[in-house]
Design a protein around this motif. Structure first.
Motif, PDB file in Angstrom:
ATOM      1  N   ARG A 155       0.847  -1.190   0.000  1.00 27.37           N
ATOM      2  CA  ARG A 155       0.000   0.000   0.000  1.00 27.37           C
ATOM      3  C   ARG A 155       0.878   1.234   0.000  1.00 27.37           C
ATOM      4  NH1 ARG A 155      -5.663   1.335   2.931  1.00 27.37           N
ATOM      5  NH2 ARG A 155      -5.547   3.610   2.845  1.00 27.37           N
ATOM      6  N   ASN A 156       0.667   2.087  -0.985  1.00 29.48           N
ATOM      7  CA  ASN A 156       1.475   3.300  -1.135  1.00 29.48           C
ATOM      8  C   ASN A 156       0.540   4.492  -1.273  1.00 29.48           C
ATOM      9  OD1 ASN A 156       3.314   5.281  -1.734  1.00 29.48           O
ATOM     10  ND2 ASN A 156       3.768   4.539  -3.787  1.00 29.48           N
ATOM     11  N   ASP A 157       0.364   5.227  -0.177  1.00 32.22           N
ATOM     12  CA  ASP A 157      -0.502   6.409  -0.173  1.00 32.22           C
ATOM     13  C   ASP A 157       0.302   7.701  -0.203  1.00 32.22           C
ATOM     14  OD1 ASP A 157      -2.755   4.819  -0.012  1.00 32.22           O
ATOM     15  OD2 ASP A 157      -2.746   4.780   2.172  1.00 32.22           O
ATOM     16  N   THR A 158       1.572   7.609  -0.543  1.00 30.87           N
ATOM     17  CA  THR A 158       2.447   8.786  -0.478  1.00 30.87           C
ATOM     18  C   THR A 158       2.298   9.708  -1.676  1.00 30.87           C
ATOM     19  OG1 THR A 158       4.280   7.660  -1.606  1.00 30.87           O
ATOM     20  CG2 THR A 158       4.141   7.430   0.797  1.00 30.87           C
ATOM     21  N   GLY A 159       1.774   9.176  -2.779  1.00 29.96           N
ATOM     22  CA  GLY A 159       1.757   9.948  -4.007  1.00 29.96           C
ATOM     23  C   GLY A 159       3.044   9.817  -4.789  1.00 29.96           C
ATOM     24  N   LEU A 160       4.023   9.135  -4.222  1.00 26.61           N
ATOM     25  CA  LEU A 160       5.307   8.909  -4.874  1.00 26.61           C
ATOM     26  C   LEU A 160       5.253   7.627  -5.699  1.00 26.61           C
ATOM     27  CD1 LEU A 160       7.532   9.642  -1.741  1.00 26.61           C
ATOM     28  CD2 LEU A 160       7.281  11.162  -3.708  1.00 26.61           C
ATOM     29  N   SER A 161       6.236   7.431  -6.550  1.00 29.33           N
ATOM     30  CA  SER A 161       6.336   6.177  -7.294  1.00 29.33           C
ATOM     31  C   SER A 161       6.606   5.040  -6.319  1.00 29.33           C
ATOM     32  CB  SER A 161       7.472   6.272  -8.319  1.00 29.33           C
ATOM     33  OG  SER A 161       8.728   6.430  -7.652  1.00 29.33           O
ATOM     34  N   ALA A 162       6.420   3.809  -6.788  1.00 32.92           N
ATOM     35  CA  ALA A 162       6.597   2.646  -5.904  1.00 32.92           C
ATOM     36  C   ALA A 162       7.989   2.591  -5.275  1.00 32.92           C
ATOM     37  CB  ALA A 162       6.297   1.364  -6.670  1.00 32.92           C
ATOM     38  N   ALA A 168      10.308   5.838   1.397  1.00 32.90           N
ATOM     39  CA  ALA A 168       9.571   6.578   2.421  1.00 32.90           C
ATOM     40  C   ALA A 168       9.181   5.662   3.577  1.00 32.90           C
ATOM     41  CB  ALA A 168       8.324   7.220   1.805  1.00 32.90           C
ATOM     42  N   GLY A 169       8.854   4.403   3.246  1.00 34.69           N
ATOM     43  CA  GLY A 169       8.510   3.432   4.287  1.00 34.69           C
ATOM     44  C   GLY A 169       9.696   3.008   5.127  1.00 34.69           C
ATOM     45  N   LEU A 170      10.898   3.205   4.571  1.00 34.82           N
ATOM     46  CA  LEU A 170      12.104   2.839   5.315  1.00 34.82           C
ATOM     47  C   LEU A 170      12.429   3.845   6.407  1.00 34.82           C
ATOM     48  CD1 LEU A 170      14.527   1.788   2.411  1.00 34.82           C
ATOM     49  CD2 LEU A 170      13.566   0.269   4.144  1.00 34.82           C
ATOM     50  N   LEU A 171      12.016   5.099   6.222  1.00 32.70           N
ATOM     51  CA  LEU A 171      12.492   6.172   7.092  1.00 32.70           C
ATOM     52  C   LEU A 171      12.141   5.943   8.560  1.00 32.70           C
ATOM     53  CD1 LEU A 171      11.725   9.271   4.818  1.00 32.70           C
ATOM     54  CD2 LEU A 171      13.856   7.978   5.071  1.00 32.70           C
ATOM     55  N   GLN A 172      10.903   5.489   8.821  1.00 33.48           N
ATOM     56  CA  GLN A 172      10.504   5.257  10.210  1.00 33.48           C
ATOM     57  C   GLN A 172      11.322   4.124  10.820  1.00 33.48           C
ATOM     58  OE1 GLN A 172       6.288   5.144  11.038  1.00 33.48           O
ATOM     59  NE2 GLN A 172       6.577   3.777  12.773  1.00 33.48           N
ATOM     60  N   THR A 173      11.590   3.092  10.015  1.00 33.66           N
ATOM     61  CA  THR A 173      12.385   1.974  10.516  1.00 33.66           C
ATOM     62  C   THR A 173      13.814   2.409  10.782  1.00 33.66           C
ATOM     63  OG1 THR A 173      11.019   0.516   9.164  1.00 33.66           O
ATOM     64  CG2 THR A 173      13.017  -0.420  10.084  1.00 33.66           C
ATOM     65  N   SER A 395       8.834  12.542   1.497  1.00 33.16           N
ATOM     66  CA  SER A 395       7.995  11.454   2.000  1.00 33.16           C
ATOM     67  C   SER A 395       6.588  11.496   1.424  1.00 33.16           C
ATOM     68  CB  SER A 395       7.915  11.510   3.532  1.00 33.16           C
ATOM     69  OG  SER A 395       7.410  12.765   3.957  1.00 33.16           O
ATOM     70  N   ALA A 396       6.303  12.490   0.608  1.00 35.46           N
ATOM     71  CA  ALA A 396       4.978  12.591  -0.009  1.00 35.46           C
ATOM     72  C   ALA A 396       5.074  13.452  -1.262  1.00 35.46           C
ATOM     73  CB  ALA A 396       3.966  13.186   0.969  1.00 35.46           C
ATOM     74  N   ALA A 397       4.074  13.293  -2.122  1.00 34.30           N
ATOM     75  CA  ALA A 397       4.004  14.079  -3.347  1.00 34.30           C
ATOM     76  C   ALA A 397       2.539  14.458  -3.586  1.00 34.30           C
ATOM     77  CB  ALA A 397       4.564  13.278  -4.528  1.00 34.30           C
ATOM     78  N   PRO A 398       2.268  15.584  -4.271  1.00 30.52           N
ATOM     79  CA  PRO A 398       3.248  16.526  -4.831  1.00 30.52           C
ATOM     80  C   PRO A 398       3.981  17.298  -3.734  1.00 30.52           C
ATOM     81  CG  PRO A 398       1.020  17.377  -5.059  1.00 30.52           C
ATOM     82  CD  PRO A 398       0.877  15.982  -4.578  1.00 30.52           C
ATOM     83  N   ILE A 399       5.211  17.662  -4.016  1.00 31.24           N
ATOM     84  CA  ILE A 399       6.056  18.323  -3.029  1.00 31.24           C
ATOM     85  C   ILE A 399       5.749  19.817  -3.005  1.00 31.24           C
ATOM     86  CG2 ILE A 399       8.431  18.795  -2.348  1.00 31.24           C
ATOM     87  CD1 ILE A 399       9.202  16.232  -3.917  1.00 31.24           C
ATOM     88  N   ASN A 403       5.342  20.009   2.867  1.00 32.45           N
ATOM     89  CA  ASN A 403       5.858  18.648   3.052  1.00 32.45           C
ATOM     90  C   ASN A 403       7.283  18.488   2.543  1.00 32.45           C
ATOM     91  OD1 ASN A 403       5.687  18.450   0.244  1.00 32.45           O
ATOM     92  ND2 ASN A 403       3.760  17.325   0.282  1.00 32.45           N
ATOM     93  N   MET A 404       7.921  19.597   2.194  1.00 33.31           N
ATOM     94  CA  MET A 404       9.297  19.544   1.719  1.00 33.31           C
ATOM     95  C   MET A 404      10.219  19.018   2.812  1.00 33.31           C
ATOM     96  SD  MET A 404      11.558  20.127  -0.605  1.00 33.31           S
ATOM     97  CE  MET A 404      13.319  20.415  -0.751  1.00 33.31           C
ATOM     98  N   ASN A 405      11.169  18.181   2.431  1.00 37.35           N
ATOM     99  CA  ASN A 405      12.160  17.660   3.373  1.00 37.35           C
ATOM    100  C   ASN A 405      13.385  18.573   3.342  1.00 37.35           C
ATOM    101  OD1 ASN A 405      14.025  16.248   4.875  1.00 37.35           O
ATOM    102  ND2 ASN A 405      13.596  14.267   3.948  1.00 37.35           N
TER     103      ASN A 405
END
Length: 455
Positions: A155-162, A168-173, A395-399, A403-405
């Motif tokens: 499940r990818n709700d970030t708006g980013l490519s897979a 983005a899913g790695l960052l929390q880990t 971590s999300a799009a559109p930037i 939400n800019m990092n």
């Protein structure tokens, strides 16, 4: 996140084993920057040690602010659950972080001898809480998710490519699996530091890997509607998951309070770790006003000035949340970035010396990797550099501006401060950690305080 946890845990073990060997040989409060000083080629050692020290301090102090923020969210989340009419405001969160900072700061100053007992108690508390929460969630949740949802669905709700969604899913880990250098910064107040600190480093990663993996699986089997959980009025998805399982406000608050206690003790430990690292770096003239910062209070035998500085900086970082959520997200990113950069440089230092033919001054402690040392250093270094790069990804799009990092900008600022302080005084005044004295202390059976006196 399930498979990311497995991968990150395995790679973190490679780093932990590498750190354990370095800590066993050189158990000093400076930790990473002290190891770089002895492992890097001599012509680069001072500069690399200096940069490591700055990133290490930024990571430690920023991580303290992030932990305060998480603990405050749990406290206010429980308040919202118990009283649904209560609306959580940003300034409420910041006020709670101030209270946490004042509390743990006073414990560090006035009750340093209690910290060892607190650590022993919280280890048991942590393990018992893990079993109580997991068993309760699994036993009370009637309609669980399917194994395919937990182990197969992407499940990818970030708006980013897979691929970017995976990162983005790695960052929390990545953020969850750090701070295991903590025992190294407390070695000068430990008995048998050369033996016990390496064990603590490895145990931290190993225990966290197993319990974290089991907790993730349990949480995902028990999660309900993801959107509802993510947008919970409590502000803490885990509290909502527990409530959806138990259906009881009192039961949820009790289980959540178990985690909150762990977070509060973590705040205390991070304050101790950060202040000792700050004190050690100042002892080697790595900071402005190093003489004052490296002082030890005669009565309490702790670095009071360093503790107060940590308190003030943590409070300043937490205050950012009042004005901008995006700004505080940058604090979260730079906390992890600071750790991972300061973790990578010691491994790279040893590898550079090894492959350039320079002498590797890694003297034997109680713990040695032998022929596995260089391969594990290589694996750990590649992993850490990859992680350090990904912290700068969106971590999300559109930037947009919200939400800019801005982590790369924060890293640039740290590097600028490091460079300016180096050329304005550090290059002349920074003294290499006196590691040649360490082998004499490896087998000490008497604990020493940071002032060098017997404990």
């Amino acid at each position: 996140m399930i498979y990311a946890w497995i991968g990150v845990s395995l790679f973190s073990l490679a780093v932990a084993y590498s750190f354990a060997e370095m800590c066993s040989a050189y158990p000093v409060a400076g930790g990473q920057y002290s190891w770089v000083a002895v492992l890097a080629p001599s012509r680069w050692a001072r500069g690399m040690s200096w940069v490591t020290g700055w990133f290490m301090l930024v990571g430690l102090i920023a991580n303290g602010a992030v932990n305060n923020f998480i603990a405050a969210n749990f406290i206010l989340g429980m308040a919202n659950l118990a009283n649904p009419d209560y609306v959580i405001e940003r300034w409420h969160t910041v006020l709670i972080t101030y209270f946490i900072i004042l509390t743990v700061g006073n414990v560090n100053i006035f009750a340093p001898r209690a910290m060892n007992k607190i650590t022993q108690v919280i280890l048991v508390w942590n393990i018992v809480s893990f079993f109580v929460i997991v068993i309760t969630m699994v036993a009370t949740k009637k309609e669980k998710q399917t194994p395919s949802f937990v182990f197969q669905e992407f499940r990818n709700d970030t708006g980013l490519s897979a691929p970017l969604g995976v990162i983005a899913g790695l960052l929390q880990t990545f953020y969850s699996m750090c701070c295991y250098d903590a025992p190294a910064h407390m070695t000068e107040e430990m008995r048998n530091a050369s033996r016990d600190a390496p064990k603590a480093i490895i145990a931290a990663v190993g225990l966290g890997a197993v319990t974290g993996f089991c907790f993730l699986i349990a949480a995902y089997f028990c999660i309900g509607d993801i959107d509802a959980v993510a947008n919970s009025s409590t502000g803490v998805p885990l509290i909502q998951i527990i409530y959806d399982c138990t259906g009881s406000v009192a039961g949820t608050c009790f289980l959540s309070s178990l985690i909150t206690v762990i977070l509060l003790v973590c705040a205390n430990s991070i304050m101790a770790e950060g202040s000792r690292a700050l004190w050690a770096f100042a002892r080697d003239n790595g900071l402005p006003y190093s003489k004052a910062i490296s002082s030890v209070h005669k009565k309490f035998q702790v670095p009071v000035v360093a503790i107060i500085i940590c308190m003030v900086i943590q409070a300043a970082l937490n205050t950012i949340y009042i004005g901008t959520y995006t700004g505080f997200n940058t604090v979260i990113s730079i906390a992890a970035e600071g750790f991972y950069v300061s973790y990578a440089i010691p491994l790279l230092s040893r590898l550079i010396s090894h492959f350039s033919g320079a002498p590797v001054r890694l003297q034997g402690g109680h713990y040695s990797l032998g022929r596995w040392g260089v391969p594990l250093n290589m694996i750990g270094a590649v992993y850490l550099l990859f992680a350090a790069v990904t912290f700068n990804f969106p971590s999300a799009a559109p930037i947009d501006s919200q939400n800019m990092n801005y982590c790369s900008a924060a890293v640039g600022l740290v590097m600028l401060i490091s460079a300016v302080t180096w050329f304005t005084g550090g290059r002349k005044n920074f003294t290499m950690p006196l590691l040649e004295e360490i082998p004499e202390r490896v087998d000490d059976k008497e604990a020493k305080g940071i002032d060098g006196k017997s404990r």
